[in-house]
Design a protein around this motif. Structure first.
Motif, mmCIF file in Angstrom:
data_model
loop_
_atom_site.group_PDB
_atom_site.id
_atom_site.type_symbol
_atom_site.label_atom_id
_atom_site.label_comp_id
_atom_site.label_asym_id
_atom_site.label_seq_id
_atom_site.Cartn_x
_atom_site.Cartn_y
_atom_site.Cartn_z
ATOM 1 N N THR A 15 0.839 -1.204 0.000
ATOM 2 C CA THR A 15 0.000 0.000 0.000
ATOM 3 C C THR A 15 0.869 1.247 0.000
ATOM 4 O O THR A 15 1.735 1.410 0.856
ATOM 5 C CB THR A 15 -0.936 0.011 1.229
ATOM 6 O OG1 THR A 15 -1.726 -1.184 1.209
ATOM 7 C CG2 THR A 15 -1.850 1.226 1.208
ATOM 8 N N THR A 45 -1.679 7.673 0.209
ATOM 9 C CA THR A 45 -1.979 8.891 -0.550
ATOM 10 C C THR A 45 -2.391 9.980 0.449
ATOM 11 O O THR A 45 -3.472 9.906 1.020
ATOM 12 C CB THR A 45 -3.139 8.641 -1.548
ATOM 13 O OG1 THR A 45 -2.830 7.504 -2.333
ATOM 14 C CG2 THR A 45 -3.357 9.833 -2.446
ATOM 15 N N ASP A 59 -5.858 5.255 -0.640
ATOM 16 C CA ASP A 59 -4.488 4.786 -0.825
ATOM 17 C C ASP A 59 -4.439 3.820 -2.006
ATOM 18 O O ASP A 59 -5.445 3.203 -2.359
ATOM 19 C CB ASP A 59 -4.001 4.070 0.441
ATOM 20 C CG ASP A 59 -3.889 5.006 1.630
ATOM 21 O OD1 ASP A 59 -3.816 6.228 1.425
ATOM 22 O OD2 ASP A 59 -3.893 4.498 2.770
ATOM 23 N N ARG A 60 -3.262 3.651 -2.593
ATOM 24 C CA ARG A 60 -3.059 2.711 -3.699
ATOM 25 C C ARG A 60 -2.617 1.372 -3.128
ATOM 26 O O ARG A 60 -1.572 1.273 -2.503
ATOM 27 C CB ARG A 60 -1.996 3.246 -4.645
ATOM 28 C CG ARG A 60 -1.493 2.268 -5.683
ATOM 29 C CD ARG A 60 -2.448 2.010 -6.807
ATOM 30 N NE ARG A 60 -2.681 3.260 -7.517
ATOM 31 C CZ ARG A 60 -3.715 3.449 -8.327
ATOM 32 N NH1 ARG A 60 -4.580 2.501 -8.538
ATOM 33 N NH2 ARG A 60 -3.872 4.599 -8.927
ATOM 34 N N VAL A 77 -1.649 -2.506 -4.078
ATOM 35 C CA VAL A 77 -1.218 -3.349 -5.187
ATOM 36 C C VAL A 77 -0.954 -4.749 -4.641
ATOM 37 O O VAL A 77 -0.197 -4.911 -3.684
ATOM 38 C CB VAL A 77 0.064 -2.789 -5.843
ATOM 39 C CG1 VAL A 77 0.542 -3.704 -6.966
ATOM 40 C CG2 VAL A 77 -0.173 -1.368 -6.350
ATOM 41 N N TYR A 115 1.992 10.574 -4.237
ATOM 42 C CA TYR A 115 2.169 9.882 -2.958
ATOM 43 C C TYR A 115 3.116 10.622 -2.011
ATOM 44 O O TYR A 115 3.408 10.138 -0.923
ATOM 45 C CB TYR A 115 2.682 8.457 -3.205
ATOM 46 C CG TYR A 115 1.775 7.689 -4.126
ATOM 47 C CD1 TYR A 115 0.512 7.294 -3.716
ATOM 48 C CD2 TYR A 115 2.158 7.409 -5.427
ATOM 49 C CE1 TYR A 115 -0.335 6.618 -4.571
ATOM 50 C CE2 TYR A 115 1.316 6.728 -6.287
ATOM 51 C CZ TYR A 115 0.066 6.340 -5.857
ATOM 52 O OH TYR A 115 -0.773 5.679 -6.716
#
Length: 112
Positions: free
Chosen positions: A50, A53, A65-66, A68, A84
């Motif tokens: 993660t 953000t 948040d991103r 992946v 970020y």
């Protein structure tokens, strides 16, 4: 939280297999910006990485948040754009769902 070193890839290229370090259980942080990538190498464990953000819109609405998800064994490359960048630290905060068998490397490719 460990501060990851950014490895600048010159125009002639750079060997990176020897630049990976263990992911920190409490998370890591790294530089952000154009050409910056977080490369996550896993050996047997699917991991959610993660990127926090810190941005908000309309004064109070947090941007998600991103997250992946990596493969169980292999490498996943994640761009770390300026989105970020934490305004307090100037760096991106990174967390991992697991750090077992997880190593990471941050690179920045020179833009010609």
């Amino acid at each position: 939280m460990a501060a990851l070193t950014t490895n600048v890839i010159p125009l002639q290229g750079l060997r990176i297999d020897n630049l990976f370090v263990a992911a920190a259980g409490g998370g890591d942080d790294c530089d952000t910006g154009p050409g910056v990538d977080l490369i996550v190498k896993t050996t047997g464990t699917i991991t959610t990485v993660t990127l926090v953000t810190p941005e908000t819109v309309d004064g109070d609405l947090a941007v998600a948040d991103r997250a992946v998800t990596t493969v169980a064994t292999g490498e996943t490359k994640i761009p770390v754009s300026a989105r970020y960048r934490n305004p307090s630290t100037g760096r991106c905060s990174i967390t991992y769902s697991s750090v077992t068998g997880v190593t990471v490397c941050v690179t920045r490719t020179l833009v010609g």
